[in-house]
Design an enzyme around this catalytic site. Structure first.
Site, PDB file in Angstrom:
ATOM      1  N   LYS A 128       0.829  -1.201   0.000  1.00  0.00           N
ATOM      2  CA  LYS A 128       0.000   0.000   0.000  1.00  0.00           C
ATOM      3  C   LYS A 128       0.866   1.254   0.000  1.00  0.00           C
ATOM      4  CE  LYS A 128      -3.989  -2.193   2.142  1.00  0.00           C
ATOM      5  NZ  LYS A 128      -3.454  -3.549   2.092  1.00  0.00           N
ATOM      6  N   GLU A 203      -0.690   7.130   8.260  1.00  0.00           N
ATOM      7  CA  GLU A 203      -1.242   8.252   7.504  1.00  0.00           C
ATOM      8  C   GLU A 203      -2.253   8.985   8.384  1.00  0.00           C
ATOM      9  OE1 GLU A 203      -2.992   6.402   4.107  1.00  0.00           O
ATOM     10  OE2 GLU A 203      -4.843   5.885   5.137  1.00  0.00           O
ATOM     11  N   HIS A 238     -12.363  -1.099  11.577  1.00  0.00           N
ATOM     12  CA  HIS A 238     -11.930  -0.981  10.187  1.00  0.00           C
ATOM     13  C   HIS A 238     -12.332  -2.180   9.344  1.00  0.00           C
ATOM     14  CE1 HIS A 238      -9.771   2.505  11.590  1.00  0.00           C
ATOM     15  NE2 HIS A 238      -9.203   1.758  12.500  1.00  0.00           N
ATOM     16  N   ARG A 297      -8.375  -8.541  -6.300  1.00  0.00           N
ATOM     17  CA  ARG A 297      -9.136  -9.772  -6.077  1.00  0.00           C
ATOM     18  C   ARG A 297     -10.615  -9.443  -6.076  1.00  0.00           C
ATOM     19  NH1 ARG A 297     -10.885  -8.639  -0.978  1.00  0.00           N
ATOM     20  NH2 ARG A 297      -9.453  -7.562   0.427  1.00  0.00           N
TER      21      ARG A 297
END
Length: 665
Positions: A128, A203, A238, A297
């Site tokens: 990522k 982040e 999350h 995916r």
């Protein structure tokens, strides 16, 4: 179902597919394989030996062991199983090895068809960290990555996120610089356990964003479809809880859909993508959005896209991997679809995962099918008699509705969940129904702070409360009485609770409800005014409540009693007449909230501890759970060691409060 536009050089149809996954995921792919006339091969761990996906496959190969690291994450064993069973292709499903570039390459090196994107595309999106840099270069808006060593108070809160995976594992929100390092280490451990890669990044955390994603489908000839967007903003830890298509936010912001689709197309083309994929964004209420990641995916929530497009995305994956070409014109969308994830967990107790037997599991609806009219679809990995263990994610099923309008889709889904028969484990069913009926949800106000805004304590309340719960408890007592009379050796033909002469009423206690009743010449007399008994058997009770007739289905499993009716499901625990002294535990005992493994211990017997201080950590369902001291005191007992497996309710340790006199001495 959209038909692809023909065969070309390099077309290589498959005849047998091994699904490198388990449970609901494998069953979903098998459904399409059967419709396409393709043989199926399952793999299974020892823990999954009796799983429905094993029985449904044409052939199944055992992977020795229980944990995912011993079984489903062992790529060489999965490939060997495919070769042994004569499969000519591997579908990875989602999770486990589905986004592992090395595994994809090994599949192809073994001469098997990989039903997924090119290895290079997986590799580029596998990190990522690197993928965000690439997307920025391609003109896709991104959030800036932060250096953990230089994060300041002004940049808080921040989000720690696993680079190699998703599903909420390896994620932490940090609101204090003091806890940043410890949370980094915990996220790294969790990511390593779940994905085999402990790399994480940091982040800025947007408190009230919208999670919007675009389904893409691409072939090897350069055609890219953007097959509608989904909104997945309601999340816990999350992990997505509710997903829908189309997005309520995108529906009301002019021009947002076009900008989203263009960004998703740029991302897809930048990496030469093929097959099904999802480009995920974090958006604000004004329609601004930032790239989060690209999932190379199929997504868990793909059914809502299938229902709103009529596509079978798994069939498209297989055909694209075989070398077929997508039509130039992509399909149009219709109606609205909502999916909820039904978990074996207790939301009111910090989302504690549950394990154990599924006594009954019945949710009326189509199984794994693309809906073409208003209705319910159920994608499940369990059935009546299944056992949910501690080795894997505790999701029981995805329940999906489709209807012409969003309101109808929400109402259909809420009703289906309320009337479902789910006996055994605690689940998040009540929470899901309360969300679907909440005014904010129905208004489309569904940002990532939904639980914090509207109160998890309120949202997780039982559907049936007050008089509904009392009626259900009365029905349970009457069913119990009928069962007792059925097995009575004397006067078995008399109604349960019958008294020829007035005497003390029968009394039974369930949870915090005490039921008093008697049945005499004038019928039922109970602690509930205005209730008349119409009929009762050991499994069904019909009551007339002030002129309204209701039927209750009652099933008992030991002391647990499950009552189902139109008022909502009620789970009762029959109180014992006498307390067993062996069931009592000492004050200050730390009980295991779930079955799991002790992965770390932070205190020793004899240590002085403070309330809230971490004593040890458990790992269950690939998530870490902290067990803390309940009070200030001394750790007088520590009954476990690192690596030990524990059962729910087991006494892990005991913290004894120090008296004032002891402190002064």
């Amino acid at each position: 179902m959209t038909v692809l536009s023909g065969h070309y050089a390099g077309y290589a149809p498959v005849s047998s597919i091994l699904v490198a996954n388990r449970g609901e995921i494998a069953r979903r792919v098998f459904t399409t394989c059967r419709a396409e006339g393709i043989d199926t091969v399952a793999v299974f761990s020892d823990a999954d030996a009796n799983s429905p996906h094993v029985r449904e496959a044409d052939a199944a190969v055992r992977l020795p062991g229980n944990s995912s690291s011993e079984t489903y994450l062992r790529g060489e064993l999965v490939i060997a199983a495919a070769v042994q069973a004569g499969a000519d292709a591997i579908h990875p499903g989602y999770g486990f090895l589905s986004e592992n570039a090395d595994f994809a390459q090994q599949v192809q090196n073994a001469g098997l068809t990989w039903i997924g994107p090119p290895v290079k595309a997986i590799d580029m999106m596998g990190s990522k960290v690197e993928s965000k840099k690439m997307m920025a270069d391609a003109g896709v808006p991104v959030l800036t990555q932060l250096d953990p060593a230089s994060v300041t108070e002004n940049e808080l809160p921040v989000l720690i996120k696993a680079s190699a995976g998703g599903g909420g594992r390896g994620m932490r929100i940090v609101r204090s610089l003091d806890s940043l390092q410890s949370e980094l280490e915990a996220a790294e451990r969790e990511a390593l356990s779940a994905f085999g890669d402990g790399t994480v990044f940091v982040e800025r955390y947007i408190e009230t964003g919208r999670h919007i994603e675009v389904q893409v489908m691409a072939d090897r000839f350069g055609t890219v479809w953007t097959v509608g967007e989904r909104e997945c903003s309601i999340q816990r830890r999350h992990q997505k809880v509710v997903e829908e298509a189309p997005s309520p936010l995108v529906e009301r912001v002019d021009g947002m859909r076009e900008r989203l689709f263009e960004a998703a197309r740029l991302a897809t083309e930048a990496i030469g993508y093929e097959g099904a994929g999802t480009v995920e964004f974090l958006a604000d209420e004004k329609g601004n959005f930032f790239f989060l990641e690209m999932n190379t995916r199929l997504q868990v929530e793909h059914p809502v896209t299938e229902c709103t497009t009529g596509l079978d995305l798994v069939a498209l994956q297989i055909r694209v991997a075989s070398g077929e070409r997508l039509p130039a014109e992509q399909p149009v969308t219709r109606g609205h679809s909502i999916e909820v994830r039904l978990y074996a967990e207790d939301p009111a107790q910090d989302w504690q995962p549950q394990s154990g037997a599924v006594h009954r599991f019945e949710i009326p609806g189509s199984q794994f099918e693309v809906l073409d009219k208003a209705g319910i679809r159920v994608d499940s990995g369990v059935e009546t008699g299944s056992v949910v263990g501690t080795h894997y994610d505790p999701m029981l099923a995805k329940v999906i509705s489709f209807a012409p309008t969003r309101d109808q889709a929400a109402n259909l889904l809420a009703k289906a969940l309320q009337r479902a028969t789910i006996h055994g484990l605690k689940t998040n069913r009540d929470l899901l129904v309360n969300i679907l009926r909440h005014p904010a949800f129905l208004a489309g106000d569904t940002d990532t702070a939904f639980f914090a805004t509207h109160g998890l304590d309120v949202l997780s309340l039982p559907i049936a409360q007050g008089r509904a719960a009392q009626l259900s408890a009365l029905a349970a007592a009457l069913a119990d009485a009928a069962n007792n009379r059925k097995h009575a050796r004397v006067n078995a033909g008399l109604p349960g609770g019958w008294r020829n002469l007035r005497s003390q009423p029968q009394r039974k206690t369930y949870n915090d409800i005490t039921v008093e009743y008697s049945i005499g010449r004038n019928g039922l007399t109970s602690s509930l005014d205005g209730v008349e008994l119409v009929d009762h058997t050991p499994s069904q009770v019909t009551l007339d409540d002030n002129g309204i007739r209701r039927t209750f289905e009652v099933h008992s499993y030991g002391s647990d009693v499950f009552v189902d009716s139109a008022l909502g499901p009620v789970r009762l625990v029959r109180a014992p007449r006498f307390t067993d002294p062996t069931d009592e535990v000492a004050a200050g005992s730390l009980l295991a909230p779930m079955p799991g493994s002790v992965i770390r211990i932070a205190a020793a017997q004899g240590d002085t501890v403070t309330a809230g201080q971490p004593i040890l950590w458990l790992e269950a369902m690939k998530m870490e759970h902290t067990v803390t001291a309940p009070t200030d005191g001394v750790l007088t007992e520590l009954n476990v060691q690192q690596g030990q497996q524990v059962e729910v309710g087991q006494v892990l340790a005991v913290v004894t409060e120090e008296s004032v006199g002891e402190e002064q001495s």
